[in-house]
Design a protein around this motif. Structure first.
Motif, PDB file in Angstrom:
ATOM      1  N   MET A 751       8.158  34.229  33.392  1.00 23.11           N
ATOM      2  CA  MET A 751       9.456  34.665  32.880  1.00 23.11           C
ATOM      3  C   MET A 751       9.329  35.948  32.069  1.00 23.11           C
ATOM      4  SD  MET A 751      12.289  32.387  30.821  1.00 23.11           S
ATOM      5  CE  MET A 751      11.871  30.950  31.802  1.00 23.11           C
ATOM      6  N   GLU A 752      10.125  36.948  32.439  1.00 25.27           N
ATOM      7  CA  GLU A 752      10.122  38.234  31.749  1.00 25.27           C
ATOM      8  C   GLU A 752      11.415  38.483  30.972  1.00 25.27           C
ATOM      9  OE1 GLU A 752       9.334  41.196  34.661  1.00 25.27           O
ATOM     10  OE2 GLU A 752       7.275  40.509  35.056  1.00 25.27           O
ATOM     11  N   ALA A 753      12.518  37.942  31.446  1.00 28.24           N
ATOM     12  CA  ALA A 753      13.810  38.126  30.772  1.00 28.24           C
ATOM     13  C   ALA A 753      14.507  36.780  30.654  1.00 28.24           C
ATOM     14  CB  ALA A 753      14.677  39.108  31.545  1.00 28.24           C
ATOM     15  N   LEU A 754      14.961  36.466  29.433  1.00 20.68           N
ATOM     16  CA  LEU A 754      15.624  35.187  29.168  1.00 20.68           C
ATOM     17  C   LEU A 754      16.886  35.446  28.362  1.00 20.68           C
ATOM     18  CD1 LEU A 754      15.755  32.071  29.066  1.00 20.68           C
ATOM     19  CD2 LEU A 754      14.241  32.167  27.069  1.00 20.68           C
ATOM     20  N   SER A 755      18.035  35.085  28.929  1.00 21.96           N
ATOM     21  CA  SER A 755      19.314  35.274  28.243  1.00 21.96           C
ATOM     22  C   SER A 755      19.927  33.922  27.917  1.00 21.96           C
ATOM     23  CB  SER A 755      20.281  36.088  29.106  1.00 21.96           C
ATOM     24  OG  SER A 755      21.498  36.287  28.416  1.00 21.96           O
ATOM     25  N   LEU A 756      20.063  33.649  26.621  1.00 21.45           N
ATOM     26  CA  LEU A 756      20.636  32.390  26.133  1.00 21.45           C
ATOM     27  C   LEU A 756      21.910  32.646  25.331  1.00 21.45           C
ATOM     28  CD1 LEU A 756      17.316  30.717  24.932  1.00 21.45           C
ATOM     29  CD2 LEU A 756      18.495  30.364  27.100  1.00 21.45           C
ATOM     30  N   LYS A 757      22.544  33.732  25.577  1.00 18.99           N
ATOM     31  CA  LYS A 757      23.716  34.151  24.814  1.00 18.99           C
ATOM     32  C   LYS A 757      24.865  33.150  24.936  1.00 18.99           C
ATOM     33  CE  LYS A 757      26.950  38.071  24.525  1.00 18.99           C
ATOM     34  NZ  LYS A 757      27.330  39.361  25.140  1.00 18.99           N
ATOM     35  N   ASP A 758      25.618  33.028  23.840  1.00 25.57           N
ATOM     36  CA  ASP A 758      26.865  32.260  23.821  1.00 25.57           C
ATOM     37  C   ASP A 758      26.648  30.794  24.188  1.00 25.57           C
ATOM     38  OD1 ASP A 758      29.512  31.895  23.343  1.00 25.57           O
ATOM     39  OD2 ASP A 758      30.228  32.854  25.168  1.00 25.57           O
ATOM     40  N   ASN A 759      25.700  30.155  23.502  1.00 26.45           N
ATOM     41  CA  ASN A 759      25.486  28.720  23.634  1.00 26.45           C
ATOM     42  C   ASN A 759      25.667  28.065  22.266  1.00 26.45           C
ATOM     43  OD1 ASN A 759      24.698  27.839  26.489  1.00 26.45           O
ATOM     44  ND2 ASN A 759      23.453  29.682  26.229  1.00 26.45           N
ATOM     45  N   ALA A 760      25.087  26.891  22.071  1.00 25.03           N
ATOM     46  CA  ALA A 760      25.269  26.170  20.805  1.00 25.03           C
ATOM     47  C   ALA A 760      23.928  25.886  20.146  1.00 25.03           C
ATOM     48  CB  ALA A 760      26.038  24.873  21.052  1.00 25.03           C
ATOM     49  N   PHE A 761      22.965  26.788  20.319  1.00 26.24           N
ATOM     50  CA  PHE A 761      21.671  26.636  19.663  1.00 26.24           C
ATOM     51  C   PHE A 761      21.820  26.917  18.174  1.00 26.24           C
ATOM     52  CE2 PHE A 761      20.236  27.953  24.016  1.00 26.24           C
ATOM     53  CZ  PHE A 761      19.665  26.734  24.351  1.00 26.24           C
ATOM     54  N   THR A 762      21.020  26.232  17.361  1.00 24.78           N
ATOM     55  CA  THR A 762      21.071  26.414  15.913  1.00 24.78           C
ATOM     56  C   THR A 762      19.684  26.820  15.403  1.00 24.78           C
ATOM     57  OG1 THR A 762      20.442  24.148  15.295  1.00 24.78           O
ATOM     58  CG2 THR A 762      22.765  24.539  15.841  1.00 24.78           C
ATOM     59  N   SER A 763      19.628  27.068  14.124  1.00 24.99           N
ATOM     60  CA  SER A 763      18.354  27.452  13.505  1.00 24.99           C
ATOM     61  C   SER A 763      17.306  26.349  13.624  1.00 24.99           C
ATOM     62  CB  SER A 763      18.576  27.797  12.028  1.00 24.99           C
ATOM     63  OG  SER A 763      19.165  26.700  11.337  1.00 24.99           O
ATOM     64  N   ASP A 764      17.765  25.097  13.829  1.00 33.63           N
ATOM     65  CA  ASP A 764      16.824  23.977  13.887  1.00 33.63           C
ATOM     66  C   ASP A 764      15.838  24.079  15.048  1.00 33.63           C
ATOM     67  OD1 ASP A 764      18.073  22.926  11.692  1.00 33.63           O
ATOM     68  OD2 ASP A 764      19.317  21.509  12.807  1.00 33.63           O
ATOM     69  N   CYS A 765      16.241  24.774  16.119  1.00 35.44           N
ATOM     70  CA  CYS A 765      15.361  24.847  17.286  1.00 35.44           C
ATOM     71  C   CYS A 765      14.497  26.110  17.289  1.00 35.44           C
ATOM     72  CB  CYS A 765      16.172  24.780  18.579  1.00 35.44           C
ATOM     73  SG  CYS A 765      17.187  26.231  18.889  1.00 35.44           S
ATOM     74  N   CYS A 766      14.664  26.963  16.285  1.00 37.86           N
ATOM     75  CA  CYS A 766      13.965  28.247  16.292  1.00 37.86           C
ATOM     76  C   CYS A 766      12.462  28.104  16.029  1.00 37.86           C
ATOM     77  CB  CYS A 766      14.597  29.195  15.277  1.00 37.86           C
ATOM     78  SG  CYS A 766      16.232  29.789  15.795  1.00 37.86           S
ATOM     79  N   GLU A 767      12.064  27.059  15.313  1.00 35.23           N
ATOM     80  CA  GLU A 767      10.641  26.855  15.076  1.00 35.23           C
ATOM     81  C   GLU A 767       9.920  26.570  16.390  1.00 35.23           C
ATOM     82  OE1 GLU A 767       7.645  24.377  12.077  1.00 35.23           O
ATOM     83  OE2 GLU A 767       9.736  23.731  12.310  1.00 35.23           O
ATOM     84  N   ASP A 768      10.531  25.700  17.221  1.00 35.80           N
ATOM     85  CA  ASP A 768       9.939  25.412  18.530  1.00 35.80           C
ATOM     86  C   ASP A 768       9.874  26.675  19.377  1.00 35.80           C
ATOM     87  OD1 ASP A 768       9.588  22.739  17.980  1.00 35.80           O
ATOM     88  OD2 ASP A 768      11.495  22.126  18.847  1.00 35.80           O
ATOM     89  N   LEU A 769      10.947  27.461  19.331  1.00 37.24           N
ATOM     90  CA  LEU A 769      10.980  28.693  20.118  1.00 37.24           C
ATOM     91  C   LEU A 769       9.910  29.670  19.651  1.00 37.24           C
ATOM     92  CD1 LEU A 769      12.257  30.464  22.270  1.00 37.24           C
ATOM     93  CD2 LEU A 769      14.004  31.153  20.609  1.00 37.24           C
ATOM     94  N   ALA A 770       9.705  29.768  18.342  1.00 37.98           N
ATOM     95  CA  ALA A 770       8.699  30.680  17.801  1.00 37.98           C
ATOM     96  C   ALA A 770       7.302  30.294  18.279  1.00 37.98           C
ATOM     97  CB  ALA A 770       8.755  30.678  16.276  1.00 37.98           C
ATOM     98  N   PHE A 771       6.983  29.010  18.265  1.00 34.61           N
ATOM     99  CA  PHE A 771       5.679  28.554  18.759  1.00 34.61           C
ATOM    100  C   PHE A 771       5.510  28.881  20.236  1.00 34.61           C
ATOM    101  CE2 PHE A 771       5.565  25.515  15.058  1.00 34.61           C
ATOM    102  CZ  PHE A 771       4.382  26.000  14.521  1.00 34.61           C
TER     103      PHE A 771
END
Length: 926
Positions: A751-771
């Motif tokens: 995966m080179e480009a990932l667009s997740l715009k305009d969803n319902a993600f919150t700060s709670d999932c950002c730690e998993d994303l950072a890892f």
């Protein structure tokens, strides 16, 4: 008023409604509330929290009480919380009951719930007459002794006719159908009533359900906007669309969804006094049993209900107290005409002798027994050619939702452990689970799965994964167990060949019921094992004493496909495939799935034990036909028609289980776009299989397709193959981020480009994303715009950008709730970053207070070429300073489409030295 519009309700309106309800005594209000109990529960479960908030604000509930109900919903479910809330409030007395009604009335300003609007309209429209109607439905009219005795005898006959629910015997238990008490075996079937009836709604249900794809989520969305969900005992209640108590009602539903079972239960409940006692007499007929010759209504009633003969004149003397039910219009031999052109043919007196369909039309048009009520059932496709204006209510049966499916499995398997295991397998499959909205599919599925999960001895057969494999299981179990003495292989092969040609003829010509003439024409000999496929329908009337129909339309379609493998002829198969490809109505959709599914040797192998070798030439023919599909051409055709055609083709490929075939059809550069196409769970399962066959996917665009978290789970194992993945505007929540992170963490992620715009993600999932970003070595562009990242979420993400191995070049964080603090976090994190070139921070809450941090961000980040800062909370003076900073630092700035450059360094691909050019975008263009 259109049912999808909210009503403007003022406090004065709420007060007036409350005053209106005060005219009822405490007992009358409770009776009214009990009458509307199913509506009250259904409405409240739509949004328990909103109701609790309204009840608290109007002091019907204390804050701690509202919190307890919210906790109950969290621990159980919305329906359970709604039931408890209504029961508790009604038990508290009149004031609490009035408070509940006031709150729901006020909520019309926030909801466009059809059940809520309909309930309020019925109360205001009918007043105290509604209470009289409730009492009449409960106790009925007072009759003279002779008519009372006649009614009791009639109810006894109907009780005997409808008291048992016929089900086919599970293979290996016994031959023929089994009977169960309908009161204990009946599983609630969901019915929706269209307040603003349009024929295309029924076409939509037919198209979806014919493919076994009526998705619960989509149904819920529909019922909360245009459609009113009703229980069967409310079919003849006041109708909001026609604004009257209906005399004529049409109930439609696809094959096997439960139309006959519904009306059987309706008649049984009337006969046992449970509902609609306002009808003194109910008459129940099936269209398939009605004679083809002409008959009068009087003689038809005497023949069907001979106990009424002596009192028939008196029975028919009050037409408004009569209900006629005719089940299965699609099985009528004549064409029901309800338009004005056929009015001369209608009956005027009870003795008029006409074809049965004319009698029905006369009752509906009220030229015969004016004031009587009529209920018809039919498949949806019949409504397209039927003048539906005569019906004051048109309802559709949509089958089982999740709870009803689970209950059906529990009743079928009896053993709770086995039923849960089988249900869990089907639910996880999705392809099989979506079929189970239909009760007939439920029975077929359970029957086919029983040897896989309930076998005590030996190794159980593998559980099916496709619809074709499911029906192969079903057919083989029938062949193995549905006859005490198993016929020889050639006998079974010849019998199924003849039945298969009969089935195919019926599909092509839309014939569902076959008399002896058809059986003789196709040389069908009725062996005992055929009762697992064909049902005998005894008739008391000549000329044909018995007719035959397949247990379900899908069984007919499977046997129609199987015959091409039993009796292969190149020209016959080519003609059928050409006819199926040319058909636009979806008539052959399921047939083609079976034809494609049987092309795989492992899928058809179990059948060969009983039927001998199936044709490999037929399989090759079907595979070559599938390979001719032009995926690229369909992709280029705009709109949902092309997308649905593509998904239908993918479903055929899914059934074929031929991975090389999938690769040949898709080609080398795989680009799939399902933007704004509603991807149901079963679609996601199919799409997941298609992706699994690909080595690499160039681009997968799933924007605004309502994929939901559960849908994305179906695709999760294959997402690492996609170079450009776009999931914009799907209301995805934090659980979906785990699926995405799972793909990013894979060492073979492309995966080179990932667009997740305009969803319902919150700060709670950002730690998993950072890892995940730390472990990922492929992603170059990430769009998190319009998600609730916030400062806390950005803090986690910046840990990934501080990593020296970070390869990210483009980060979009527009409208993510960032404050001035985030500017400081970014400035520190990006000071040593050697990859990020484009940063979009537009539409955030940055103010002039972050001027110094913004200056550092612009001037010192080594590779950063572009920063977008439009629609932030900067003052004009701050914007002016930023522009000067850009120009003085050798950078560029843009506002709208106007771009000012001081040098071309912003276009360089190499690193910037501190103070070299960066494009700064402000204003409308940001």
């Amino acid at each position: 008023m259109a049912s999808d519009q909210r009503r403007i309700v003022s406090e004065g309106d709420v007060t007036a409604f409350s005053v209106y309800l005060h005219n009822y005594t405490a007992g009358e209000l409770r009776r009214l509330s009990e009458y509307f109990l199913p509506d009250l529960v259904y409405i409240i479960e739509n949004d328990v929290r909103a109701v609790l908030q309204e009840l608290s604000s109007r002091e019907v509930l204390m804050a701690w009480q509202a919190q307890s109900y919210a906790a109950w919903e969290k621990d159980h479910d919305a329906a359970s919380a709604a039931e408890k809330l209504v029961a508790d409030l009604l038990a508290q007395g009149q004031d609490a009951g009035l408070g509940l009604w006031k709150c729901l009335y006020a909520l019309q300003s926030r909801w466009s719930h059809p059940n809520l609007h309909g309930m309020v309209d019925e109360i205001l429209e009918n007043g105290h007459n509604l209470l009289n109607e409730i009492l009449l439905n409960e106790y009925g009219y007072v009759l003279d002794p002779e008519l009372t005795a006649c009614q009791e005898a009639h109810k006894a006959q109907l009780h005997e006719m409808t008291g048992d629910l016929k089900e086919n015997a599970a293979p290996g238990l016994s031959q023929g159908p089994q009977s169960f008490p309908i009161s204990s075996r009946y599983v609630e079937i969901k019915v929706i009533s269209d307040r603003d009836f349009k024929k295309q709604i029924h076409h939509e249900h037919e198209a979806l359900a014919a493919a076994g794809e009526l998705n619960e989520y989509r149904l819920q969305r529909r019922t909360r906007t245009a459609l009113e969900r009703i229980t069967p005992d409310r079919l003849f209640r006041w109708c909001p669309r026609s604004r009257r108590v209906p005399l004529s009602v049409m109930v439609s539903g696809v094959a096997g969804v439960g139309k006959t079972t519904l009306v059987q239960k309706f008649v049984f409940d009337w006969a046992t006094g449970k509902h609609y006692q306002k009808f003194t007499f109910v008459f129940f007929f099936k269209f398939r049993d009605l004679a083809e010759e002409k008959v009068s209504l009087e003689s038809l009633l005497c023949k069907t209900y001979p106990r009424l003969r002596a009192q028939l004149g008196k029975v028919l003397g009050d037409p408004e107290k009569l209900l006629f039910i005719f089940d299965g219009l699609d099985e009528s031999k004549g064409g029901l005409k309800l338009t004005g052109s056929g009015s001369d043919e209608l009956c005027r007196t009870l003795g008029d002798i006409k074809p049965a369909w004319v009698l029905v039309a006369s009752l509906l048009r009220q030229t015969l027994l004016k004031g009587c009520s009529v209920l018809l059932t039919s498949r949806p496709q019949n409504l397209a050619s039927l003048g539906t204006g005569v019906f004051q209510r048109v309802a559709s049966i949509v089958g089982f939702l999740a709870k009803e499916r689970e209950r059906y499995f529990s009743m079928f398997f009896v053993d709770e452990k086995v039923s849960q295991e089988a249900f869990r397998y089907v639910r996880d499959s999705q392809v099989l689970y979506t079929l189970c909205y239909n009760p007939s599919y439920c029975w077929i599925t359970c029957t086919a799965l029983k040897p896989c999960f309930a076998t005590r001895d030996g190794k159980p057969p593998p559980a099916p994964k496709t619809v074709t494999q499911l029906f192969v299981c079903y057919i083989t179990h029938i062949l193995a167990n549905h006859s005490l003495e198993q016929p020889k292989l050639q006998v079974m092969r010849d019998a199924l060949t003849q039945v298969g040609w009969l089935a195919g003829y019926g599909i092509t010509n839309r014939i569902l019921v076959f008399d002896d003439n058809y059986m003789q024409a196709f040389n069908v000999k009725f062996y005992p094992f055929l009762t697992g496929f064909l049902a005998e329908n005894p008739k008391s009337q000549a000329p044909s004493p018995v007719t035959y129909s397949f247990l379900h339309l899908t069984v007919q379609e499977f046997l129609a496909a199987l015959v091409y493998y039993l009796d292969y002829n190149k020209d016959n198969l080519a003609d059928m495939l050409a006819r199926a490809r040319a058909c636009k109505e979806g008539t052959y959709d399921i047939f083609l799935r079976f034809l494609a599914g049987l092309s795989h040797p492992a899928t058809r192998a179990p059948l060969e034990r009983f039927l001998g070798k199936l044709s490999a030439d037929a399989a090759h023919h079907v595979i070559m036909w599938l390979s001719e599909f032009n995926c690229q051409a369909v992709q280029s055709s705009a709109g949902p028609v092309g997308q649905r055609k593509l998904m239908n083709e993918f479903t055929l490929l899914f059934e074929s289980r031929n991975r090389q075939l999938v690769c040949d059809v898709l080609g080398l550069s795989v680009c799939l776009d399902f933007t704004k196409f509603h991807l149901m769970l079963v679609d996601c399962t199919v799409l997941g299989y298609i992706l699994s066959c690909c080595e690499e996917v160039e681009r997968l665009t799933l924007n605004a397709c309502f994929i939901q978290d559960t849908g994305l789970e179906q695709l999760g194992p294959e997402l690492h193959k996609v170079r450009e993945l776009s999931l914009v505007d799907n209301d995805l929540k934090d659980p979906s981020m785990k699926v995405i992170c799972g793909a990013l963490k894979r060492p073979d992620c492309r995966m080179e480009a990932l667009s997740l715009k305009d969803n319902a993600f919150t700060s709670d999932c950002c730690e998993d994303l950072a890892f995940a970003l730390k472990e990922n070595q492929s992603l170059l562009s990430l769009d998190l715009g319009k998600n609730k990242v916030l400062d806390s979420g950005l803090s986690y993400l910046c840990q990934a950008f501080e990593d020296p191995h970070c390869r990210m070049q483009k980060l979009l964080l527009q409208g993510t709730g960032l404050s001035n603090f985030s500017c400081q976090i970014l400035s520190c994190a990006l000071a040593t970053n050697t990859s990020l070139q484009h940063l979009n921070l537009s539409s955030n809450m940055f103010t002039d207070e972050c001027a110094e941090e913004m200056r550092q961000l612009i001037l010192t980040c080594p590779y950063l070429k572009e920063i977008r800062l439009g629609f932030c909370d900067f003052t004009p003076a701050m914007e002016e300073n930023l522009k000067k900073l850009a120009v003085e630092g050798g950078s560029s700035y843009a506002k709208g489409t106007e771009l000012c450059r001081s040098q071309s360094a912003a276009d360089s691909s190499g690193p910037r030295t501190p103070g070299s050019a960066v494009l700064l975008v402000l204003g409308l263009g940001a």
